[in-house]
Design a protein around this motif. Structure first.
Motif, PDB file in Angstrom:
ATOM      1  N   SER A  17       0.844  -1.188   0.000  1.00  0.00           N
ATOM      2  CA  SER A  17       0.000   0.000   0.000  1.00  0.00           C
ATOM      3  C   SER A  17       0.876   1.233   0.000  1.00  0.00           C
ATOM      4  O   SER A  17       2.088   1.151   0.210  1.00  0.00           O
ATOM      5  CB  SER A  17      -0.866   0.033   1.251  1.00  0.00           C
ATOM      6  OG  SER A  17      -0.080   0.327   2.380  1.00  0.00           O
ATOM      7  N   THR A  24      -0.571  -1.499   8.268  1.00  0.00           N
ATOM      8  CA  THR A  24      -0.231  -1.996   9.608  1.00  0.00           C
ATOM      9  C   THR A  24      -1.498  -2.415  10.344  1.00  0.00           C
ATOM     10  O   THR A  24      -1.532  -3.462  10.998  1.00  0.00           O
ATOM     11  CB  THR A  24       0.488  -0.894  10.413  1.00  0.00           C
ATOM     12  OG1 THR A  24       1.483  -0.316   9.580  1.00  0.00           O
ATOM     13  CG2 THR A  24       1.120  -1.446  11.659  1.00  0.00           C
ATOM     14  N   LYS A  44       1.412  -2.486  15.647  1.00  0.00           N
ATOM     15  CA  LYS A  44       1.450  -1.046  15.437  1.00  0.00           C
ATOM     16  C   LYS A  44       2.645  -0.399  16.137  1.00  0.00           C
ATOM     17  O   LYS A  44       3.311   0.468  15.587  1.00  0.00           O
ATOM     18  CB  LYS A  44       0.141  -0.484  15.990  1.00  0.00           C
ATOM     19  CG  LYS A  44      -0.106   0.880  15.561  1.00  0.00           C
ATOM     20  CD  LYS A  44      -1.424   1.030  14.824  1.00  0.00           C
ATOM     21  CE  LYS A  44      -1.408   2.376  14.219  1.00  0.00           C
ATOM     22  NZ  LYS A  44      -1.413   2.462  12.853  1.00  0.00           N
ATOM     23  N   ARG A 143     -15.007   6.293   6.829  1.00  0.00           N
ATOM     24  CA  ARG A 143     -14.753   7.720   6.602  1.00  0.00           C
ATOM     25  C   ARG A 143     -15.384   8.149   5.291  1.00  0.00           C
ATOM     26  O   ARG A 143     -15.556   7.317   4.394  1.00  0.00           O
ATOM     27  CB  ARG A 143     -13.256   7.951   6.469  1.00  0.00           C
ATOM     28  CG  ARG A 143     -12.562   7.933   7.776  1.00  0.00           C
ATOM     29  CD  ARG A 143     -11.341   8.785   7.637  1.00  0.00           C
ATOM     30  NE  ARG A 143     -10.486   8.651   8.788  1.00  0.00           N
ATOM     31  CZ  ARG A 143      -9.182   8.788   8.726  1.00  0.00           C
ATOM     32  NH1 ARG A 143      -8.591   9.037   7.576  1.00  0.00           N
ATOM     33  NH2 ARG A 143      -8.457   8.682   9.810  1.00  0.00           N
ATOM     34  N   LEU A 257      -9.670  -0.655  10.843  1.00  0.00           N
ATOM     35  CA  LEU A 257      -9.670  -0.146  12.211  1.00  0.00           C
ATOM     36  C   LEU A 257     -10.865  -0.683  12.996  1.00  0.00           C
ATOM     37  O   LEU A 257     -10.767  -0.980  14.174  1.00  0.00           O
ATOM     38  CB  LEU A 257      -9.709   1.388  12.178  1.00  0.00           C
ATOM     39  CG  LEU A 257      -9.474   2.078  13.500  1.00  0.00           C
ATOM     40  CD1 LEU A 257      -8.064   1.829  13.999  1.00  0.00           C
ATOM     41  CD2 LEU A 257      -9.708   3.579  13.363  1.00  0.00           C
TER      42      LEU A 257
HETATM   43  P1  G4P Z   1       0.123   2.135   7.020  1.00  0.00           P
HETATM   44  O1  G4P Z   1       0.670   0.962   7.754  1.00  0.00           O
HETATM   45  O2  G4P Z   1      -0.426   1.774   5.672  1.00  0.00           O
HETATM   46  O3  G4P Z   1       1.049   3.305   6.957  1.00  0.00           O
HETATM   47  O4  G4P Z   1      -1.167   2.659   7.799  1.00  0.00           O
HETATM   48  P2  G4P Z   1      -1.661   2.441   9.294  1.00  0.00           P
HETATM   49  O5  G4P Z   1      -2.226   1.078   9.476  1.00  0.00           O
HETATM   50  O6  G4P Z   1      -0.646   2.912  10.252  1.00  0.00           O
HETATM   51  O7  G4P Z   1      -2.884   3.443   9.288  1.00  0.00           O
HETATM   52  C1  G4P Z   1      -2.709   4.830   9.065  1.00  0.00           C
HETATM   53  C2  G4P Z   1      -3.755   5.600   9.837  1.00  0.00           C
HETATM   54  O8  G4P Z   1      -5.057   5.241   9.345  1.00  0.00           O
HETATM   55  C3  G4P Z   1      -3.774   5.282  11.317  1.00  0.00           C
HETATM   56  O9  G4P Z   1      -4.180   6.455  11.997  1.00  0.00           O
HETATM   57  C4  G4P Z   1      -4.880   4.241  11.434  1.00  0.00           C
HETATM   58  O10 G4P Z   1      -5.457   4.204  12.718  1.00  0.00           O
HETATM   59  C5  G4P Z   1      -5.853   4.768  10.412  1.00  0.00           C
HETATM   60  N1  G4P Z   1      -6.758   3.713   9.894  1.00  0.00           N
HETATM   61  C6  G4P Z   1      -6.447   2.472   9.476  1.00  0.00           C
HETATM   62  N2  G4P Z   1      -7.568   1.815   9.084  1.00  0.00           N
HETATM   63  C7  G4P Z   1      -8.585   2.655   9.253  1.00  0.00           C
HETATM   64  C8  G4P Z   1     -10.002   2.550   9.054  1.00  0.00           C
HETATM   65  O11 G4P Z   1     -10.531   1.551   8.626  1.00  0.00           O
HETATM   66  N3  G4P Z   1     -10.731   3.646   9.354  1.00  0.00           N
HETATM   67  C9  G4P Z   1     -10.187   4.805   9.849  1.00  0.00           C
HETATM   68  N4  G4P Z   1     -10.997   5.807  10.113  1.00  0.00           N
HETATM   69  N5  G4P Z   1      -8.868   4.933  10.065  1.00  0.00           N
HETATM   70  C10 G4P Z   1      -8.078   3.877   9.782  1.00  0.00           C
HETATM   71  P3  G4P Z   1      -3.148   7.426  12.692  1.00  0.00           P
HETATM   72  O12 G4P Z   1      -3.956   8.444  13.385  1.00  0.00           O
HETATM   73  O13 G4P Z   1      -2.148   7.882  11.703  1.00  0.00           O
HETATM   74  O14 G4P Z   1      -2.400   6.492  13.661  1.00  0.00           O
HETATM   75  P4  G4P Z   1      -2.869   6.029  15.094  1.00  0.00           P
HETATM   76  O15 G4P Z   1      -2.568   7.182  15.946  1.00  0.00           O
HETATM   77  O16 G4P Z   1      -4.325   5.701  15.002  1.00  0.00           O
HETATM   78  O17 G4P Z   1      -2.032   4.846  15.359  1.00  0.00           O
END
Ligand code: G4P
Length: 526
Positions: A17, A24, A44, A143, A257
């Motif tokens: 990705s 992650t 994470k 979202r 998430l």
């Molecule tokens: P990556 O490994 O591809 O770089 O992505 P990662 O899983 O770290 O996700 C990037 C950001 O997107 C994270 O938020 C994560 O919580 C959020 N995220 C992942 N899946 C979903 C989803 O299904 N819905 C929503 N709304 N958000 C999602 P962040 O704020 O950057 O990190 P954190 O503080 O939550 O850890």
């Protein structure tokens, strides 16, 4: 269990990705579904932090941690699943490409709001060159984001994939209510109360179920029925064989998430994803079910402790059974080697293994014998192909800043290049050395590691190149002409292959036009 049953139950894949799409989070949720970890956050916390773009010391620290997430294996539905980590940080793209040489399939994560992003494009194009079967997971459906049909059009156009949705979202953003599973032909939706809970969902047998309206409302029900009808008209029927040939690409929608759509993805994945595949060598095709062991190195991880310069070389088992304390032939060095503590990876734990099967990844302690692409076998000469180098994006001359340490510098550069940290090119004209990297930050990392691990000092000077193109010589006379004309831009790579360091897109184009007897390739040949 016999060799064949072990092979059949293995699924070795990577998740690719653009950074931030949710790789992650999805990895972690897959591990949770598989029961391999008990709580969210375990993977994470191992992630290379985003701040690392401007802080290479942080990368150094994280380098140690990332060994743990290099391979995450778990058991699910009788299958042994190996997830190979494909580092998403922009400076690690080359490493990620190489990991794709060791997977049998991949899952592509796309952020519903952002659509297809640059790194996804690059990684998918590499996957497609190798015909790796791909499943797309459209993430963050909770979202606000793009219309599902539009997004699928973009996936088809930008990634060149023929998509077949196997799930369909019910609403999006605040209105997201779940997914209709076209694969199992049932419907799962979630309520706020079920968010974050693994395995919980409400199932409905079919789209005509009258209870649907009372659960998701009349308009959402009508829209869903209409869209699913359209999906079935517009997209072809799913053909697992076409997927395994890399010609069709199933799509799932969900929210990693919120654990939504992840179970569907995993259940379908274990059914359709291919078991370990045969691998081409210069000599012949090697099949997993052959009794004799063979495998190749696709990744090398340096020890964090500068006093112990041993490294961990990751071998993918291609055929037969790998056994501990058994002599295997290092093909390039023609040397027999025995491994007393080969490491296997389960979730984020490491342990010594006695045996490993095709599809498995084993970590071997190495004192400098291995380089990326090396093969191991029970005895036979096999040179694995399909592990090319890709053109770097940045180029700099490297100079020795301490004349008394030239040996250390040479050794350091040699070993770091074996590890695949960057690529070395030597100019034919004057023997000067150029380091090519995918991300500019790697220069600081190399400088730091040369000093701390090898006691050598280096400095850099700009070398303005646009791309490194490996030259396939079809007409040797033309090559000699080209060599004279472009003597300042012709170099040799680590394996002495001729490379044109083109200074601009224009000069590359001119060279292609003027010298039809030469081919300029953005990746090395195997
Ligand atoms: P990556 O490994 O591809 O770089 O992505 P990662 O899983 O770290 O996700 C990037 C950001 O997107 C994270 O938020 C994560 O919580 C959020 N995220 C992942 N899946 C979903 C989803 O299904 N819905 C929503 N709304 N958000 C999602 P962040 O704020 O950057 O990190 P954190 O503080 O939550 O850890």
């Amino acid at each position: 269990m016999d060799l064949n049953s072990e092979i059949k139950r293995r699924r070795t894949f990577g998740i690719i990705s653009h950074p931030d799409a949710g790789k992650t989070t999805l990895t972690e949720k897959l591990l949770l579904f598989g029961g391999a970890i008990q709580e969210a956050g375990a993977v994470k916390s191992n992630k290379i932090k985003k701040t690392a773009t401007s802080d290479f010391m942080e990368i150094e620290k994280q380098r140690g941690i990332s060994v743990a997430t290099s391979v995450m294996a778990f058991e699910y539905a009788g299958r042994k699943i190996n997830i190979l980590d494909t580092p998403g940080h922009q400076d690690f793209a080359e490493d990620t490409y190489r990991t794709l040489t060791a997977v049998d399939s991949a899952i592509v994560v796309i952020d519903v709001a952002k659509g297809v992003e640059t790194q996804t494009e690059k990684l998918v194009s590499v996957s497609r060159m190798r015909s790796i079967p791909l499943i797309v997971f459209i993430n963050k459906m909770d979202r606000e984001g793009r219309d599902a049909f539009d997004l699928l059009d973009e996936v088809e156009q930008k990634l060149g994939l023929k998509v077949v949705p196997l799930s369909w979202p019910i609403g999006i953003g605040r209105e997201f209510k779940g997914v209709y599973n076209l694969w199992e032909k049932n419907l799962k939706f979630y309520t706020e109360a079920l968010k974050q809970k693994i395995g919980d969902s409400i199932e409905v047998e079919n789209l005509e179920d009258p209870r649907l309206e009372s659960w998701i409302g009349a308009s959402a029900t009508a829209l869903l029925r209409e869209e699913v009808e359209l999906v079935q008209e517009v997209y072809p029927a799913f053909d697992p064989e076409a997927y395994r040939r890399g010609e069709q690409c199933p799509v799932f929608f969900g929210s990693a998430l919120n654990n939504f759509g992840v179970g569907e993805l995993l259940d379908c994945f274990v059914e359709i994803a291919p078991p370990p595949q045969p691998k081409q060598t210069e000599e012949r095709m090697v099949r997993p079910e052959e009794p004799q062991f063979s495998g190749f190195i696709f990744k090398i991880h340096a020890n964090m402790d500068p006093n112990h310069r041993d490294r961990l070389a990751f071998v993918k088992v291609v055929s037969g059974v790998f056994e501990r304390n058994t002599n295997y032939r290092h093909i390039r060095l023609n040397k027999m080697l025995k491994f007393s503590s080969p490491t296997a990876f389960m979730a984020s734990k490491k342990s010594v293994v006695d045996e490993a099967f095709p599809g498995d990844i084993v970590g071997l302690h190495d004192t400098g014998n291995f380089r990326i692409g090396d093969g191991l076998s029970a005895g036979e000469t096999l040179h694995f192909t399909g592990i090319p180098s890709f053109s770097p994006e940045h180029f700099r001359f490297i100079n020795n800043a301490d004349p008394l340490k030239s040996k250390q510098l040479a050794k350091g550069i040699d070993q770091l290049m074996d590890e695949g940290v960057a690529q070395l090119f030597t100019l034919e004209q004057n023997g000067r050395k150029i380091i090519g990297t995918v991300g500019a930050l790697q220069y600081e990392v190399i400088q730091y590691r040369l000093e701390h691990e090898y006691g050598a000092k280096c400095s850099y000077e700009p070398y303005p190149a646009y791309k490194a193109c490996w030259i396939r010589i079809e007409d040797p006379v033309q090559f000699e002409e080209f060599r004279k004309l472009k003597s300042r831009n012709i170099a040799r790579d680590k394996y002495d292959r001729p490379v044109f360091l083109a200074d601009s897109a224009y000069s590359l184009q001119t060279a292609e036009q003027k010298f039809p007897g030469l081919q300029f390739l953005l990746k090395s040949e195997d």
